[in-house]
Design an enzyme around this catalytic site. Structure first.
Site, PDB file in Angstrom:
ATOM      1  N   SER A 148       0.788  -1.225   0.000  1.00 19.99           N
ATOM      2  CA  SER A 148       0.000   0.000   0.000  1.00 19.99           C
ATOM      3  C   SER A 148       0.821   1.277   0.000  1.00 19.99           C
ATOM      4  O   SER A 148       0.280   2.338  -0.281  1.00 19.99           O
ATOM      5  CB  SER A 148      -0.979   0.014   1.175  1.00 19.99           C
ATOM      6  OG  SER A 148      -0.296  -0.186   2.373  1.00 19.99           O
ATOM      7  N   HIS A 212       1.783   5.210   4.042  1.00 25.00           N
ATOM      8  CA  HIS A 212       0.729   5.642   3.117  1.00 25.00           C
ATOM      9  C   HIS A 212       0.911   7.105   2.753  1.00 25.00           C
ATOM     10  O   HIS A 212       0.823   7.490   1.585  1.00 25.00           O
ATOM     11  CB  HIS A 212      -0.655   5.466   3.747  1.00 25.00           C
ATOM     12  CG  HIS A 212      -0.972   4.073   4.154  1.00 25.00           C
ATOM     13  ND1 HIS A 212      -2.171   3.735   4.739  1.00 25.00           N
ATOM     14  CD2 HIS A 212      -0.266   2.933   4.088  1.00 25.00           C
ATOM     15  CE1 HIS A 212      -2.180   2.442   4.989  1.00 25.00           C
ATOM     16  NE2 HIS A 212      -1.025   1.935   4.611  1.00 25.00           N
TER      17      HIS A 212
END
Length: 250
Positions: A148, A212
């Site tokens: 991610s 992220h």
């Protein structure tokens, strides 16, 4: 049976080669295959069950994931783990959440960038996102796995390239009713959630929200420098959840 499997594999390969986003679909396939073959899926009885399986999983994550405390020791193998960790996921939810986001936002981004550039962008931003997290948590012995950081970079690039693309989102506070918003509303909202979560994240196992944010910033920054004026309105064909599952610290 073998002939049927061979035919299916050949057809899948032809489909990927003939698609407009073969890199995106190949990345999804590699992540899924790595998960199914590894101990995290729980499908292979050779890894055992119960405590034995948990021990194998921990060893697997430590071998292929990023361990910040070991990353800067100077040896070669830990320096490669920010790449290998991009293809390792800690659970079914972790895998499916990430692959959904990559499927939704990766194809259009790849089409805009081109295959080679998208591949370098994905791996490079994913590496730097995990490296940035490791720098900020240099004493951590917790293994870090997941795609991610790279997928967040894809979201950042998508936001710059297609800010007016209408994205279908499932918002839990609206009882999971699908609603359509432009990307410039959905993706900054997602980034804000990651920022808030990163500020409240406890030490120890969990989601590496900082990775992220780093990935998202890298993706948006790269796209803004590399490309000109964003594209006009378009539609995104799938419906993501509010946020990807994120880098797991199993």
């Amino acid at each position: 049976m073998i002939r049927k499997w061979s035919t299916s594999i050949v057809r899948a390969g032809r489909s990927v080669r003939g698609s407009s986003a073969p890199v995106t679909y190949t990345l999804i396939a590699l992540c899924c295959l790595a998960f199914l073959a590894g101990p995290a899926s729980g499908l292979n009885p050779a890894y055992g069950t119960g405590d034995e399986l948990l021990a194998v999983q921990r060893a697997y994550f430590r071998r292929w994931g990023v361990i910040p405390a070991e990353l800067f020791e100077g040896s070669g193998r830990p320096a490669l783990t920010p790449v290998t960790a991009l293809f390792v996921h800690g659970s079914w939810v972790h895998l499916l959440g990430n692959m959904l986001f990559l499927y939704v936002f990766g194809a259009m981004t790849e089409e805009r960038m081109g295959r080679v550039q998208f591949t370098l962008f994905y791996v490079g931003c994913g590496y730097l996102a995990l490296l940035g997290y490791a720098v900020a948590n240099a004493d951590s012995e917790q293994s870090l796995v997941g795609a991610s950081g790279a997928i967040s970079a894809v979201l950042g690039a998508f936001l710059y390239l297609f800010p007016r693309a209408r994205v279908t989102s499932l918002l839990p506070f609206l009882f999971f009713l699908p609603v359509r918003f432009p990307a410039w509303v959905v993706l900054p909202f997602w980034a804000a959630l990651q920022w808030l979560a990163a500020g409240r994240a406890p030490d120890g196992p969990g989601v590496a929200y900082l990775a992220h944010l780093i990935g998202f910033g890298l993706g948006f920054g790269y796209a803004s420098v590399r490309y000109g004026r964003p594209a006009g309105p378009t539609r995104v064909k799938a419906a993501p959840a509010p946020a990807p599952e994120g880098e797991n610290q199993p």
